[in-house]
Design a protein around this motif. Sequence first.
Motif, PDB file in Angstrom:
ATOM      1  N   ARG A 153       0.255   6.565   5.707  1.00  0.00           N
ATOM      2  CA  ARG A 153       1.504   5.805   5.667  1.00  0.00           C
ATOM      3  C   ARG A 153       1.657   5.146   4.309  1.00  0.00           C
ATOM      4  O   ARG A 153       0.685   4.614   3.764  1.00  0.00           O
ATOM      5  CB  ARG A 153       1.419   4.718   6.762  1.00  0.00           C
ATOM      6  CG  ARG A 153       2.529   3.706   6.847  1.00  0.00           C
ATOM      7  CD  ARG A 153       3.857   4.230   7.327  1.00  0.00           C
ATOM      8  NE  ARG A 153       3.870   5.304   8.288  1.00  0.00           N
ATOM      9  CZ  ARG A 153       3.923   5.136   9.590  1.00  0.00           C
ATOM     10  NH1 ARG A 153       3.960   3.938  10.112  1.00  0.00           N
ATOM     11  NH2 ARG A 153       3.959   6.168  10.394  1.00  0.00           N
ATOM     12  N   PHE A 154       2.857   5.249   3.743  1.00  0.00           N
ATOM     13  CA  PHE A 154       3.150   4.449   2.535  1.00  0.00           C
ATOM     14  C   PHE A 154       4.223   3.437   2.867  1.00  0.00           C
ATOM     15  O   PHE A 154       5.118   3.691   3.663  1.00  0.00           O
ATOM     16  CB  PHE A 154       3.527   5.323   1.343  1.00  0.00           C
ATOM     17  CG  PHE A 154       4.571   6.362   1.601  1.00  0.00           C
ATOM     18  CD1 PHE A 154       4.214   7.633   2.024  1.00  0.00           C
ATOM     19  CD2 PHE A 154       5.913   6.069   1.415  1.00  0.00           C
ATOM     20  CE1 PHE A 154       5.183   8.597   2.262  1.00  0.00           C
ATOM     21  CE2 PHE A 154       6.892   7.033   1.642  1.00  0.00           C
ATOM     22  CZ  PHE A 154       6.521   8.305   2.079  1.00  0.00           C
ATOM     23  N   ASP A 211      -1.527   2.531  10.263  1.00  0.00           N
ATOM     24  CA  ASP A 211      -1.769   1.431   9.353  1.00  0.00           C
ATOM     25  C   ASP A 211      -1.930   1.966   7.933  1.00  0.00           C
ATOM     26  O   ASP A 211      -2.769   2.823   7.677  1.00  0.00           O
ATOM     27  CB  ASP A 211      -3.042   0.688   9.799  1.00  0.00           C
ATOM     28  CG  ASP A 211      -3.375  -0.461   8.873  1.00  0.00           C
ATOM     29  OD1 ASP A 211      -2.516  -0.798   8.030  1.00  0.00           O
ATOM     30  OD2 ASP A 211      -4.476  -1.011   9.005  1.00  0.00           O
ATOM     31  N   ALA A 212      -1.101   1.442   7.029  1.00  0.00           N
ATOM     32  CA  ALA A 212      -1.161   1.933   5.652  1.00  0.00           C
ATOM     33  C   ALA A 212      -2.482   1.572   4.979  1.00  0.00           C
ATOM     34  O   ALA A 212      -2.872   2.193   4.011  1.00  0.00           O
ATOM     35  CB  ALA A 212       0.005   1.368   4.850  1.00  0.00           C
ATOM     36  N   GLY A 213      -3.147   0.552   5.507  1.00  0.00           N
ATOM     37  CA  GLY A 213      -4.408   0.148   4.898  1.00  0.00           C
ATOM     38  C   GLY A 213      -5.593   0.952   5.400  1.00  0.00           C
ATOM     39  O   GLY A 213      -6.702   0.812   4.909  1.00  0.00           O
ATOM     40  N   SER A 214      -5.362   1.810   6.386  1.00  0.00           N
ATOM     41  CA  SER A 214      -6.480   2.544   6.983  1.00  0.00           C
ATOM     42  C   SER A 214      -6.763   3.823   6.197  1.00  0.00           C
ATOM     43  O   SER A 214      -6.108   4.120   5.210  1.00  0.00           O
ATOM     44  CB  SER A 214      -6.152   2.914   8.427  1.00  0.00           C
ATOM     45  OG  SER A 214      -5.178   3.941   8.427  1.00  0.00           O
ATOM     46  N   GLU A 215      -7.740   4.552   6.648  1.00  0.00           N
ATOM     47  CA  GLU A 215      -8.071   5.802   5.959  1.00  0.00           C
ATOM     48  C   GLU A 215      -7.145   6.945   6.365  1.00  0.00           C
ATOM     49  O   GLU A 215      -7.302   8.059   5.895  1.00  0.00           O
ATOM     50  CB  GLU A 215      -9.537   6.179   6.233  1.00  0.00           C
ATOM     51  CG  GLU A 215     -10.513   5.247   5.537  1.00  0.00           C
ATOM     52  CD  GLU A 215     -11.942   5.752   5.552  1.00  0.00           C
ATOM     53  OE1 GLU A 215     -12.232   6.622   6.384  1.00  0.00           O
ATOM     54  OE2 GLU A 215     -12.751   5.269   4.741  1.00  0.00           O
ATOM     55  N   GLY A 216      -6.197   6.677   7.237  1.00  0.00           N
ATOM     56  CA  GLY A 216      -5.261   7.706   7.665  1.00  0.00           C
ATOM     57  C   GLY A 216      -5.731   8.399   8.930  1.00  0.00           C
ATOM     58  O   GLY A 216      -6.830   8.172   9.423  1.00  0.00           O
ATOM     59  N   VAL A 217      -4.855   9.247   9.469  1.00  0.00           N
ATOM     60  CA  VAL A 217      -5.162   9.944  10.727  1.00  0.00           C
ATOM     61  C   VAL A 217      -5.138  11.445  10.451  1.00  0.00           C
ATOM     62  O   VAL A 217      -4.212  11.959   9.833  1.00  0.00           O
ATOM     63  CB  VAL A 217      -4.101   9.595  11.798  1.00  0.00           C
ATOM     64  CG1 VAL A 217      -4.244  10.491  13.013  1.00  0.00           C
ATOM     65  CG2 VAL A 217      -4.227   8.131  12.192  1.00  0.00           C
ATOM     66  N   MET A 218      -6.190  12.144  10.871  1.00  0.00           N
ATOM     67  CA  MET A 218      -6.193  13.594  10.690  1.00  0.00           C
ATOM     68  C   MET A 218      -5.270  14.204  11.735  1.00  0.00           C
ATOM     69  O   MET A 218      -5.402  13.919  12.931  1.00  0.00           O
ATOM     70  CB  MET A 218      -7.607  14.145  10.872  1.00  0.00           C
ATOM     71  CG  MET A 218      -8.622  13.582   9.904  1.00  0.00           C
ATOM     72  SD  MET A 218      -8.216  13.855   8.191  1.00  0.00           S
ATOM     73  CE  MET A 218      -8.550  15.602   8.053  1.00  0.00           C
ATOM     74  N   ILE A 219      -4.315  15.021  11.300  1.00  0.00           N
ATOM     75  CA  ILE A 219      -3.348  15.495  12.282  1.00  0.00           C
ATOM     76  C   ILE A 219      -3.948  16.535  13.211  1.00  0.00           C
ATOM     77  O   ILE A 219      -3.380  16.855  14.240  1.00  0.00           O
ATOM     78  CB  ILE A 219      -2.041  16.021  11.633  1.00  0.00           C
ATOM     79  CG1 ILE A 219      -2.289  17.311  10.895  1.00  0.00           C
ATOM     80  CG2 ILE A 219      -1.406  15.004  10.750  1.00  0.00           C
ATOM     81  CD1 ILE A 219      -1.034  18.143  10.872  1.00  0.00           C
ATOM     82  N   PRO A 229       0.835  -1.192   0.000  1.00  0.00           N
ATOM     83  CA  PRO A 229       0.000   0.000   0.000  1.00  0.00           C
ATOM     84  C   PRO A 229       0.874   1.247   0.000  1.00  0.00           C
ATOM     85  O   PRO A 229       1.841   1.327   0.751  1.00  0.00           O
ATOM     86  CB  PRO A 229      -0.812  -0.119   1.292  1.00  0.00           C
ATOM     87  CG  PRO A 229      -0.100  -1.109   2.128  1.00  0.00           C
ATOM     88  CD  PRO A 229       0.630  -2.014   1.193  1.00  0.00           C
ATOM     89  N   SER A 230       0.541   2.181  -0.850  1.00  0.00           N
ATOM     90  CA  SER A 230       1.364   3.377  -0.947  1.00  0.00           C
ATOM     91  C   SER A 230       0.476   4.595  -1.163  1.00  0.00           C
ATOM     92  O   SER A 230      -0.742   4.471  -1.256  1.00  0.00           O
ATOM     93  CB  SER A 230       2.350   3.212  -2.094  1.00  0.00           C
ATOM     94  OG  SER A 230       3.281   4.260  -2.090  1.00  0.00           O
ATOM     95  N   VAL A 231       1.107   5.744  -1.217  1.00  0.00           N
ATOM     96  CA  VAL A 231       0.379   6.996  -1.389  1.00  0.00           C
ATOM     97  C   VAL A 231       1.040   7.751  -2.521  1.00  0.00           C
ATOM     98  O   VAL A 231       2.259   7.817  -2.606  1.00  0.00           O
ATOM     99  CB  VAL A 231       0.431   7.830  -0.086  1.00  0.00           C
ATOM    100  CG1 VAL A 231      -0.203   9.187  -0.300  1.00  0.00           C
ATOM    101  CG2 VAL A 231      -0.259   7.104   1.044  1.00  0.00           C
ATOM    102  N   CYS A 232       0.239   8.294  -3.405  1.00  0.00           N
ATOM    103  CA  CYS A 232       0.772   8.997  -4.571  1.00  0.00           C
ATOM    104  C   CYS A 232       1.494  10.260  -4.128  1.00  0.00           C
ATOM    105  O   CYS A 232       1.024  10.994  -3.253  1.00  0.00           O
ATOM    106  CB  CYS A 232      -0.355   9.343  -5.524  1.00  0.00           C
ATOM    107  SG  CYS A 232       0.214  10.129  -7.039  1.00  0.00           S
ATOM    108  N   SER A 233       2.634  10.539  -4.769  1.00  0.00           N
ATOM    109  CA  SER A 233       3.366  11.749  -4.409  1.00  0.00           C
ATOM    110  C   SER A 233       3.259  12.805  -5.508  1.00  0.00           C
ATOM    111  O   SER A 233       3.992  13.766  -5.511  1.00  0.00           O
ATOM    112  CB  SER A 233       4.834  11.407  -4.160  1.00  0.00           C
ATOM    113  OG  SER A 233       5.383  10.855  -5.336  1.00  0.00           O
TER     114      SER A 233
END
Lengths: 330, 628, 176, 156
Positions: free
Chosen positions: B550-551, B617-625, B221-225
């Motif tokens: 997370r990527f 967790d890279a598979g999650s929806e992420g965490v709002m900072i 799982p990754s995130v586009c840059s």
Amino acid sequence: MIYDPIDIALLLGKIALVFFVILTLAAYLVFAERKVLAWIQDRKGPNRVGPFGLLQPLADLIKLLTKEDFRPIGADKWLFYLAPAMAAIPAIMIFAIVPFGAPLTLFGHTVQLQVSDLNVGLLLFMALSSVAVYGVALGGWASNSKYALLGSIRGLAQLISYELSMGLSLVPVVMLARSFRLSDIVNAQAGCWFIVYQPLAFMIFLISIAAECKRIPFDLPEAEGELVAGFHTEYSGMRFGLFFVGEYINIIVLGGLATTFFLGGWHGPFLPPAVWFSAKVLAFAFLFIWVRGTLPRLRYDQLMHFGWKILTPLALVNILVTGWWLVLRG
Amino acid sequence: MPKLIIDDITVEVAEGTTVLEAAQAVDIPIPHFCWHPALGKAGACRACAVKMLEGPVKGIQMSCMLPVQDGMVVSTTDPEAVAMRRHIIEWLMINHPHDCPVCDEGGECQLQDFTIAAGHGIRRYSGKKRTHVNQDLGPFIQHEMNRCIQCYRCVRYYQEYAGGTDFGVMGSAGRVYFGRFQDGELESPFSGNLVDICPTGVFTDKTARFRARYWDYEMAPSVCSGCSLGCNTTPVARYRELLKITARKNEAVNGWFICDRGRFSNSAVNDPQRPRTPLVDGRESTRDEALEALALRIAETEQLYGTGSIAIVGSSRLALEAALLLPQLAQLTSAGALCYFTSEEERATTTSHLGLLSGGTSASQQEIRESDCIVVSGCDPLQDAPMLALAVRQAWRDGATVYVVGDGIVLPCEFTAVAAVDAVPLAAAKKPVLICSASCNSDHPAGLLVQHSQLKLAVIFPAANSYGAAQLAGEQGGVSLERAVASGKIKGIISVEADIPAHLLAGIPFVAALDWRMTETVRAAQIFLPTTAWVEMDGTSINNEGRAQRFKKVMNPGLPIRGLDPAGHPPHLHRTVPPGGEAQPAWQTLALLIERVSGEPVTEPFSGRWERLRGLDAGSEGVMIHDL
Amino acid sequence: MKILSDIAALVTGMWITWKHIFRRPVTIQYPEEKRTPYPRYRARIVLTRDPDGGERCVACQLCSGACPVDCITMQSAEDKDGRRYAEWFRINFSRCIFCGFCAEACPTLAIQMTPDFEICKRDIMDLVYEKEDLLIDGCGKSPDYNYYRHAGIGVTQPRGSGAEEKPPVDVRGLLP
Amino acid sequence: MIPIELKAELQGRIAAAVTNREAAVDVMKALQAHYGWLTDEAVVEAAGLLGLSPLQVEELATFYEMIYRRPVGRQVIHVCDSISCWAMGGETLLSHIAALLGVGVGETTADGLFTLLPCCCLGNCGEAPTLMIGDTIFGGVSLEGAAELLDQQRNR
């Protein structure tokens, strides 16, 4: 005790002879076993080293001697080193009491063809065969390996169980010969072999010694199918060789004892006594190989069941029957 | 909430759910081709047949078309349903070529999976197969019409979801053809999703053509840059070569799709020009030597020019881990400046826009899709954050009104052009969203936020981790490099994945660079340490809404095997580090440098309020900072 | 009596093994005497060509996927004429267990096993066979099979002219 | 390029429709009448008039049987091969006409007069077998009647 130098020389000569013959025989028994098993399985067996592969035992010896002497981490060093010797030495010591021929007259001395004619020879045999158990027990325990430990636990239980029936099967022999001295037992069979009087005791003894030398169908302590190589899994080189050769010495020695107890020892017509004796021993050895080539391994519970619930009671009953018979005959 | 029984399992799902989705909710797979969660139902392929045993409808039904109702008893394993599906698959396969071995979809093909699952192993039809002529759809997408099973997913996606007009379905009956009017590149900037959405191999990624198989892929799982949206992706690599990038589902962010820019932008990672070995004064060296030299030069520079003569420069494309270590390094080296931006303007606009965003005012792509009134103000989403445009289109499809302030802006939907935001009836809207760009400070929306409490903001930032950089710059008192250099004090620059313009480097005697791209800064640097690209490391970045994602590491760094002589491949040649594999994530190199300077080892970049990101967790929806 | 039948079983077994002692051994003295394996014997792997002389292997990676010991590696690539082929192809015979899964998995009948079982090398690296070592000039088994004639996508022949194919549909044609 | 009058007429027709797309078939028909068949150029022109992309026009053009995207003769003969006509000898009629014209189904005669096409239902099942020449429907066509019809059309 008279320490006649000639006596001592003869004694040393006999010891040397026995050592040489037994060890050579044991080595060639390995070869013979491989050959016979091959024949049973329609193979040729070892045939590359020397004519007909006859130098195979020598090659094996060189191989074993030059192999890395390996000891597992966590093994009990001294017990680990001691165990192979404990397996081989008592086996060969037992042969001290086996009479392998009629007494000879040499340089005016009557020479018993027996290293030591003890009056409690049979008991010595029982004692030494009990000591041989330690080889198995220590080897397995000192290896610090689960296979080895399981093998040695099985071995202990098996050897102790079958020693009982073995000892009990010999009681009628002693009752018939009225002596623990092996030369007396042999001489008592000059007329008729004890196997004729005691077929049951002979069968029990035969089965028990097969179990004692851990031969198929009683090779549970080794059981390569389940335990890799059982109590000697972790051994390599000549230490393994000692276990190995100990097993074959055991075959010869126990074959010799069976001959002595039931087949009239060196007695026999026409041929020299020593030849008779050898022939009978080799016949036993062949029987062991043949059985190995035929029968499968027993299951552990079957083994214990057979030893305790069948052989031992049978041996006891046999003693009673023999006793009654002796009393009835007067 | 209706309750139904599927294969003896009781399922309770929301009203309006289809039987197919209800079954999926309890992990009962039902074959499907035309149904797609993002496209909805079409009822075209008939592959999802189930048998309704009890309830309001009975008999064989298409599970994708049937909304759940109370009391339904569904069997997916009923012999009748199984036979139906088997026959359907057999029909679908009648004209399908036997070209799986040379098809890039082979191994990740829904048609393959469902054909095998349906038990159709051997073709019984002995007639001739229909064939088609392919079209050249440009450099990115390979067309192979013979494989088509007419599920209509492609055209439904392309025309309805993405708003493209140059690709569609022609003909009728047994000769329908999915393609363009004439050969030519697909015009939609979201055309790459055809590759993901086609259940078989009609559309395959031309850039990764004939390279590898699904089971050999290295994926994570990754995130586009590519831009500041942080769309979720699954890059695919093999033999240390980034082959392609596929979309990864994240309902809150990109949904199911990504834009073509994100998908077809892997060339930088595979670039043969990538700097891969540490350099000291142009001489190749080891990492230890380079770090030693770097520590020494820092000390020398400070001795020569006094403390405060070093500038530590990060960037908005730098992963959060490394960005977090920069203040520590700045403190240890008593640096004169800690910079996350090179230009003062970028720092100012980014920081000021950052100030507008909080948990309540920041709109996710999902919120844009659900909005009923969208204002695109002074920015061009298709240009700077294409997926925002696609999200706007989805809102428009659901009935939202779209207003655009500014000229020359194109959106894949209809919109009303207005002169200023004031002209938009924001007060009447329930869930209004304002889309603006951080690089445009002309109409700052601060006032609007005060006026309209329900208004949410989607800001397009200039780079992938602009948010993180601006956040840290604010917290740590970062200045722009421009300003720091202008002060004249700076005599040494340590650039961590920063693109520093040549004029700022001109008068600087000592430049060190950590990077994975061959930039001007790297060329100018006396000391260079290679870092890993985002697909070669675990990392975190914060997207435009303040969502930390997370990527994960996809592949090992190093020269792709593709360029190496086969005689040098393993097992012919073995080495512990692959050729060109000395690169490590920037934060690890920084940690080693900090350890060298301070003597204290750094094992974890996240500390303090950032600590919660450790196990992200890279598979999650992420965490709002904002929640940290 | 069970015990009697048990003893009889023992004796029967002993009798059978006794008889076998005198049988002729079936052993062949291998290096001196050699046995010709059957044509379908599964030993050294080769890559074959189709009847037109083209490489059959399309580097689809099914063999490497099927291989239980991971001894096959390759890189696929596209030729100028659109053929998929193996840029390099490697079988590490020091790992190969000759299970034949690769040959079974091969959809183009490129990988085939030959009866040549005597692969013995002094240097283990010599057992790593590259494509040049594997590719033979012939079709091996199935001499008439040409994968691309049946694939249904053209490549070696114009589209729609392969086996069991209709000519391409003209979507703008007049006929319905 | 189409004449300005036609263009103006079509633009009016499109303007009268609720949505542009609604007028697409009319526009295509008109362009087809103008060019003889709907050429690629005509598709692009129709797209321009309708404010659609050429592909969107093409989707419709290739869908309808009576929009011809390939050159046809002056008269197109549609012979019904649907169930009623088939039952009443439509198949024989089709092959008979093909033999009379000396062309295969789907082909145009060498003189460019006729194009013979099968079609599925002309909505004239009551008078099967039926065929259509140009825009005129003929019902209950016998084999002899077909020859006559062709002659009539040829001499027109």
